[in-house]
Motif scaffolding. Structure first.
Motif, PDB file in Angstrom:
ATOM      1  N   HIS A  55      34.068  35.887  58.555  1.00 21.56           N
ATOM      2  CA  HIS A  55      35.119  36.127  57.564  1.00 21.56           C
ATOM      3  C   HIS A  55      34.903  35.385  56.251  1.00 21.56           C
ATOM      4  CE1 HIS A  55      37.733  38.441  60.165  1.00 21.56           C
ATOM      5  NE2 HIS A  55      37.580  37.546  61.119  1.00 21.56           N
ATOM      6  N   GLY A  56      33.817  34.635  56.142  1.00 18.47           N
ATOM      7  CA  GLY A  56      33.593  33.847  54.938  1.00 18.47           C
ATOM      8  C   GLY A  56      32.613  34.487  53.980  1.00 18.47           C
ATOM      9  N   VAL A  57      31.538  33.752  53.657  1.00 21.61           N
ATOM     10  CA  VAL A  57      30.557  34.257  52.690  1.00 21.61           C
ATOM     11  C   VAL A  57      29.881  35.530  53.202  1.00 21.61           C
ATOM     12  CG1 VAL A  57      28.574  32.932  53.561  1.00 21.61           C
ATOM     13  CG2 VAL A  57      28.738  33.493  51.115  1.00 21.61           C
ATOM     14  N   PHE A  58      29.900  35.746  54.508  1.00 15.98           N
ATOM     15  CA  PHE A  58      29.389  36.983  55.105  1.00 15.98           C
ATOM     16  C   PHE A  58      30.016  38.213  54.456  1.00 15.98           C
ATOM     17  CE2 PHE A  58      30.169  40.263  58.388  1.00 15.98           C
ATOM     18  CZ  PHE A  58      28.861  40.614  58.695  1.00 15.98           C
ATOM     19  N   ARG A  59      31.291  38.094  54.039  1.00 11.12           N
ATOM     20  CA  ARG A  59      32.014  39.235  53.467  1.00 11.12           C
ATOM     21  C   ARG A  59      31.779  39.407  51.965  1.00 11.12           C
ATOM     22  NH1 ARG A  59      35.190  42.292  57.399  1.00 11.12           N
ATOM     23  NH2 ARG A  59      35.217  40.928  59.222  1.00 11.12           N
ATOM     24  N   LEU A  60      31.146  38.451  51.331  1.00 10.86           N
ATOM     25  CA  LEU A  60      31.009  38.483  49.875  1.00 10.86           C
ATOM     26  C   LEU A  60      30.333  39.749  49.349  1.00 10.86           C
ATOM     27  CD1 LEU A  60      31.396  37.048  47.160  1.00 10.86           C
ATOM     28  CD2 LEU A  60      29.259  35.820  47.587  1.00 10.86           C
ATOM     29  N   PRO A  61      29.211  40.200  49.914  1.00 12.28           N
ATOM     30  CA  PRO A  61      28.605  41.436  49.402  1.00 12.28           C
ATOM     31  C   PRO A  61      29.541  42.642  49.478  1.00 12.28           C
ATOM     32  CG  PRO A  61      27.040  40.250  50.766  1.00 12.28           C
ATOM     33  CD  PRO A  61      28.364  39.568  50.950  1.00 12.28           C
ATOM     34  N   GLN A  62      30.345  42.707  50.539  1.00  8.90           N
ATOM     35  CA  GLN A  62      31.278  43.816  50.666  1.00  8.90           C
ATOM     36  C   GLN A  62      32.392  43.722  49.624  1.00  8.90           C
ATOM     37  OE1 GLN A  62      31.011  46.500  52.824  1.00  8.90           O
ATOM     38  NE2 GLN A  62      32.640  47.321  51.553  1.00  8.90           N
ATOM     39  N   TYR A  63      32.881  42.506  49.369  1.00 10.93           N
ATOM     40  CA  TYR A  63      33.907  42.335  48.344  1.00 10.93           C
ATOM     41  C   TYR A  63      33.375  42.775  46.979  1.00 10.93           C
ATOM     42  CZ  TYR A  63      36.469  39.323  51.684  1.00 10.93           C
ATOM     43  OH  TYR A  63      37.138  38.823  52.766  1.00 10.93           O
ATOM     44  N   VAL A  64      32.148  42.364  46.670  1.00 11.21           N
ATOM     45  CA  VAL A  64      31.547  42.738  45.391  1.00 11.21           C
ATOM     46  C   VAL A  64      31.410  44.257  45.301  1.00 11.21           C
ATOM     47  CG1 VAL A  64      29.433  42.625  44.003  1.00 11.21           C
ATOM     48  CG2 VAL A  64      30.346  40.551  45.068  1.00 11.21           C
ATOM     49  N   LYS A  65      31.010  44.863  46.395  1.00 14.86           N
ATOM     50  CA  LYS A  65      30.878  46.322  46.428  1.00 14.86           C
ATOM     51  C   LYS A  65      32.219  46.994  46.166  1.00 14.86           C
ATOM     52  CE  LYS A  65      29.037  50.069  49.329  1.00 14.86           C
ATOM     53  NZ  LYS A  65      28.445  50.397  50.664  1.00 14.86           N
ATOM     54  N   GLN A  66      33.285  46.444  46.735  1.00 21.58           N
ATOM     55  CA  GLN A  66      34.623  46.998  46.516  1.00 21.58           C
ATOM     56  C   GLN A  66      35.060  46.834  45.062  1.00 21.58           C
ATOM     57  OE1 GLN A  66      36.451  44.892  50.092  1.00 21.58           O
ATOM     58  NE2 GLN A  66      37.654  46.763  50.002  1.00 21.58           N
ATOM     59  N   ILE A  67      34.749  45.686  44.488  1.00 22.30           N
ATOM     60  CA  ILE A  67      35.097  45.470  43.077  1.00 22.30           C
ATOM     61  C   ILE A  67      34.370  46.473  42.205  1.00 22.30           C
ATOM     62  CG2 ILE A  67      34.984  43.849  41.144  1.00 22.30           C
ATOM     63  CD1 ILE A  67      35.106  41.583  43.323  1.00 22.30           C
ATOM     64  N   GLU A  68      33.082  46.631  42.460  1.00 18.83           N
ATOM     65  CA  GLU A  68      32.270  47.563  41.673  1.00 18.83           C
ATOM     66  C   GLU A  68      32.680  49.009  41.907  1.00 18.83           C
ATOM     67  OE1 GLU A  68      28.163  44.888  41.497  1.00 18.83           O
ATOM     68  OE2 GLU A  68      28.412  46.414  43.069  1.00 18.83           O
TER      69      GLU A  68
END
Length: 358
Positions: A55-68
């Motif tokens: 639930h931590g930095v593992f999710r960062l690429p997905q969050y960035v993808k959602q923002i983009e």
């Protein structure tokens, strides 16, 4: 140090401060205002520090993808749309879930100070990390914190059914003590959270039996075949019932997604998830003398720990005790990152044009 924090050839340790800096840089590069990134990054890193690796930095690429992709609003207007003395409904305006839930938790605590209890629901939110982050905020203010939410992907059918209509729908409760750490329950209504399965797939590790079953009800242990099966609820029909009721309270009651309306944000980065969450803060002072109550919690801790153990069991643990041990270790020594995880983060940094995680 436990095995979770020992450096290995494949899992060197990263300091929490450096992890926070990297997450913040990545979010800002993706379009999140610096002030918001500074709120989200410590919460994401705390997930890793407490052992919530999925639930931590593992999710960062997905969050960035959602923002983009436009499903996460980088400049949201998070606002209260309904408010009473002890309750409120927060519209997250598709913001990063951590921002929405931090606001909701702070509001619930504020209302509990005035009324004894504060119940705040959210809608149009997003994934907000492990459940325990937010009840702990209430516990730090001499309150009992309760959090539950609708998960971000349907992977559980109703008991006896074959259509995945429910998610992990986690719940967390945090109760403060005086001498001992906060007793913190943090659990999914399934035998595991799906993020752990994704982490297993990334690491090339098999799943234990009991996490998933295939469409014939047989154990599924290959995490790369997760799309072919279902998660298993805790306690059979009891886990299904709990997942259903949490969905009604955190989703339906808040005007958020539930059932067939739930969007799997890991495969759909273009449709807003409309995630629903609920945070309840209970002011201990409304029921008892705070120090006396916390002392009694200490006594409960001691009684539980004094129980004779079964053969092969070293000690009785209370909810959150292991997470607390991991937290102390990782705050002192750092968070382990696998080669695969490091590679993904390096690629993300290069794509965003930011300094790699050191």
């Amino acid at each position: 140090m436990s095995e979770t924090a020992k450096p290995t050839a494949s899992q060197p340790l990263v300091e929490i401060a450096k992890l926070i800096e990297f997450i913040s840089r990545a979010l800002v590069a993706a379009g999140i205002p610096a002030a918001d990134a500074k709120q989200v990054a410590p919460l994401m890193a705390e997930s890793d520090a407490r052992g919530g690796d999925a639930h931590g930095v593992f999710r960062l690429p997905q969050y960035v993808k959602q923002i983009e992709g436009g499903t996460v609003n980088p400049r949201p207007n998070i606002r209260v749309v309904k408010s009473n003395a002890g309750t409120a409904l927060v519209d997250g305006d598709n913001a990063l879930g951590h921002l929405v839930m931090k606001r909701a938790a702070e509001l619930a605590i504020e209302k509990a100070r005035e009324c004894g209890i504060g119940w705040v629901g959210t809608r149009r939110s997003n994934h907000a990390g492990p459940a325990q982050l937010y009840p702990r905020m209430a516990a730090a203010q001499d309150m009992v914190g309760i959090y539950f939410c609708v998960g971000n992907a349907n992977l559980l059918p109703p008991w006896g059914g074959t259509e995945a209509l429910l998610s992990t729908n986690p719940i967390s409760i945090a109760v403060p003590a005086l001498r001992h750490p906060v007793i913190t329950l943090d659990m999914a209504t399934t035998n595991t959270a799906f993020g752990k399965i994704r982490l297993k797939a990334q690491r090339g590790e098999p799943m234990p039996e009991g996490w998933m079953i295939d469409r014939e009800g047989k154990p599924l242990t290959d995490p790369k075949r997760a799309s072919e099966g279902f998660l298993v609820p805790i306690g059979g029909p009891k886990g299904y019932g709990l997942a259903l009721m949490i969905g009604l309270l955190a989703g339906t009651l808040n005007g958020a997604a539930f059932g067939r309306d739930v969007v799997d944000y890991t495969v759909d980065s273009k449709t807003p998830s409309n995630t629903g969450q609920s945070m309840v803060a209970v002011n201990i002072a409304a029921f008892a003398d705070v120090d006396s109550f916390k002392q009694q919690v200490d006594e409960v801790w001691d009684v539980m720990k004094s129980s004779p153990t079964l053969p092969g069991v070293d000690e009785v643990r209370l909810p959150g005790e292991r997470s607390g041990q991991i937290y102390r270790e990782r705050m002192a020594h750092g968070v382990p990152l696998s080669d695969g995880q490091r590679k993904i983060l390096d690629e993300l940094a290069d794509r965003l044009g930011i300094l790699r995680l050191q």
